[in-house]
Write an enzyme that holds these catalytic residues in place. Structure first.
Site, mmCIF file in Angstrom:
data_model
loop_
_atom_site.group_PDB
_atom_site.id
_atom_site.type_symbol
_atom_site.label_atom_id
_atom_site.label_comp_id
_atom_site.label_asym_id
_atom_site.label_seq_id
_atom_site.Cartn_x
_atom_site.Cartn_y
_atom_site.Cartn_z
ATOM 1 N N ASP A 158 0.765 -1.239 0.000
ATOM 2 C CA ASP A 158 0.000 0.000 0.000
ATOM 3 C C ASP A 158 0.802 1.299 0.000
ATOM 4 O OD1 ASP A 158 -1.740 -2.087 0.410
ATOM 5 O OD2 ASP A 158 -2.783 -1.183 2.093
ATOM 6 N N GLU A 381 1.222 -9.304 11.664
ATOM 7 C CA GLU A 381 1.122 -8.900 10.253
ATOM 8 C C GLU A 381 2.519 -8.713 9.637
ATOM 9 O OE1 GLU A 381 -0.989 -5.209 9.948
ATOM 10 O OE2 GLU A 381 -1.508 -5.476 7.831
HETATM 11 C C1 GLC Z 1 -2.983 -4.189 3.732
HETATM 12 C C2 GLC Z 1 -1.829 -4.790 2.939
HETATM 13 C C3 GLC Z 1 -2.395 -5.650 1.826
HETATM 14 C C4 GLC Z 1 -3.329 -6.699 2.415
HETATM 15 C C5 GLC Z 1 -4.380 -6.089 3.342
HETATM 16 C C6 GLC Z 1 -5.122 -7.142 4.141
HETATM 17 O O1 GLC Z 1 -3.786 -3.381 2.956
HETATM 18 O O2 GLC Z 1 -0.991 -3.814 2.423
HETATM 19 O O3 GLC Z 1 -1.377 -6.263 1.097
HETATM 20 O O4 GLC Z 1 -3.932 -7.441 1.418
HETATM 21 O O5 GLC Z 1 -3.771 -5.234 4.268
HETATM 22 O O6 GLC Z 1 -4.232 -7.933 4.889
#
Ligand code: GLC
Length: 415
Positions: A158, A381
């Site tokens: 992101d 995460e």
């Molecule tokens: C964030 C991450 C993305 C992922 C999402 C859900 O947006 O950057 O890669 O898919 O979280 O975990």
């Protein structure tokens, strides 16, 4: 200890199961995310093959008529997330977002089928859907030979530095008032800034205002940046789709050819300074920062001697591999999301490529380091690669999934 962690990982997957689909983590991400879901399927396949295929089937069931498989499926509304279905306004029968996410599903499906061939009929039914999605990427996103993403979220990385140049040209000043939800779940210093969020939102509003016309978004929208990560993943996904189709006894619908065509376009993202780099396709300008998309080159068979040197430097620069930015650069930021931290699921993906490129020692380093991070900090995460501090959301689906499918089951390990 590992047996306890195996049980814990399975409990996270089943605990995040909402009935046919899995949320990335409770609270922070309460819907079905595209590439998270593919990793979830890989994790489920280690103890429940039927549930693994169901995950992929639920994801592909929400494919758009044009072939796109969206980045989020909003199965049920949830006030805890912004921007929710009303902001996207895509008008789909089950609401979804209006962009996609890296197409890892074919790669996961291939590994899942190879582990249990009895599910070939379910794989066969997925092939046409995945092929339509891959063709969608080529039609709606491939420009100048490589994947251009229309929103940073489409890359799955992101807030990577890769998008800063393109984002600077997005006007975020007119998005109106809104209330973020992410910063009420996790530490704001680890999340994207308000200025970034305004621009993320401006891009969503543009797509909505143009009826989510995917070709128009790429050709006329406010943002189009070539992403090495998604390009490499798509190439690999086409290779894996061809193999999946062969194993399932059905036609590959041109997947192998798509991979070859894409390999021919890679010159667009080779920075003359000697690395794979993202590039603003509106201006032609390279980002100029070696970041995690480049680490997937081996996945697509696109390693080069220069990349070997970068790999060695990055591995030598942190305690826990792999950082999402070259740790020797001033830009490296050890705890800010995609600007430095190490992500367990991403390490698994990098390691699959390294193994296939004959780099068994480096692949094993990633596996051992990732195992140490999870043993020390839990199923988070992402982590600070300098000292192993766990960051972001806890009890994360894809972290649990790769624990089972990669770290414990040995996939991605040199045989
Ligand atoms: C964030 C991450 C993305 C992922 C999402 C859900 O947006 O950057 O890669 O898919 O979280 O975990």
């Amino acid at each position: 200890m590992s047996a306890d962690l195996d049980a814990r990982a399975r409990a996270i997957l089943t605990g995040n199961d909402r009935g046919g689909y899995t949320v990335p983590t409770a609270g922070l991400y309460p819907f079905q995310w595209n590439w998270d879901s593919a990793f979830a399927a890989w994790g489920f396949s280690t103890f429940d093959a039927d549930r693994a295929w169901t995950e992929l089937e639920t994801l592909t069931a929400h494919q758009w008529p044009d072939g796109m498989i969206p980045h989020i499926v909003f199965h049920r509304d949830d006030e805890g997330y912004f921007p929710g279905p009303g902001v996207w306004g895509t008008g789909r029968p089950t609401p979804t977002s209006g962009i996609s996410q890296p197409p890892v599903a074919a790669t996961m499906a291939r590994m899942i089928l190879e582990a249990d061939r009895s599910k070939a009929p379910r794989a066969a039914a997925l092939v046409p859907k995945l092929a339509a999605w891959h063709r969608w990427w080529i039609r709606a996103r491939v420009r100048e030979g490589v994947v251009g993403i229309v929103h940073p979220w489409e890359s799955g990385r992101d807030n990577a530095f890769d998008w800063d140049g393109g984002m600077a040209n997005v006007d975020g000043s007119n998005v109106g008032a809104y209330q973020r939800r992410d910063t009420s779940h996790v530490d704001a210093s680890m999340r994207p800034t308000k200025a970034e969020y305004d621009r993320y939102l401006a891009q969503v509003q543009w797509g909505k205002a143009h009826g989510w016309d995917q070709v128009k978004m790429a050709d006329e929208g406010p943002f189009l940046v070539a992403d090495p990560g998604t390009t490499f993943i798509l190439i690999r996904a086409c290779d894996d789709l061809a193999a999946l189709a062969a194993a399932a006894g059905v036609a590959d619908e041109g997947a192998a050819e798509m991979a070859e065509t894409l390999r021919g376009g890679l010159g667009t993202i080779w920075n003359p300074d000697g690395y794979w780099d993202s590039r603003d396709l509106r201006t032609g300008v390279f980002t100029g920062i070696l970041s995690a998309g480049a680490w997937l080159c081996w996945l697509a068979g696109a390693g080069r001697p220069e990349m070997d040197a970068h790999l060695a430097r990055a591995l030598g620069g942190v305690r826990y591999a792999m950082p999402t930015v070259d740790p020797t650069l001033p830009a490296f930021d050890a705890r800010r999301y995609w600007r430095g931290p190490t992500w367990p699921f991403y390490n698994a993906l990098i390691a699959l490529g390294l193994r296939d490129a004959g780099k068994a020692a480096e692949a094993e380093r990633l596996r051992v380091d990732t195992a140490d991070l999870i043993r020390g900090g839990g199923f988070y995460e992402y982590f600070d690669p300098t000292d192993g501090t766990p960051c972001g959301g806890k009890d994360f689906t894809w972290t649990a999934a790769i624990w089972l499918a990669w770290i414990r089951s040995g996939a991605g390990r040199d045989a």
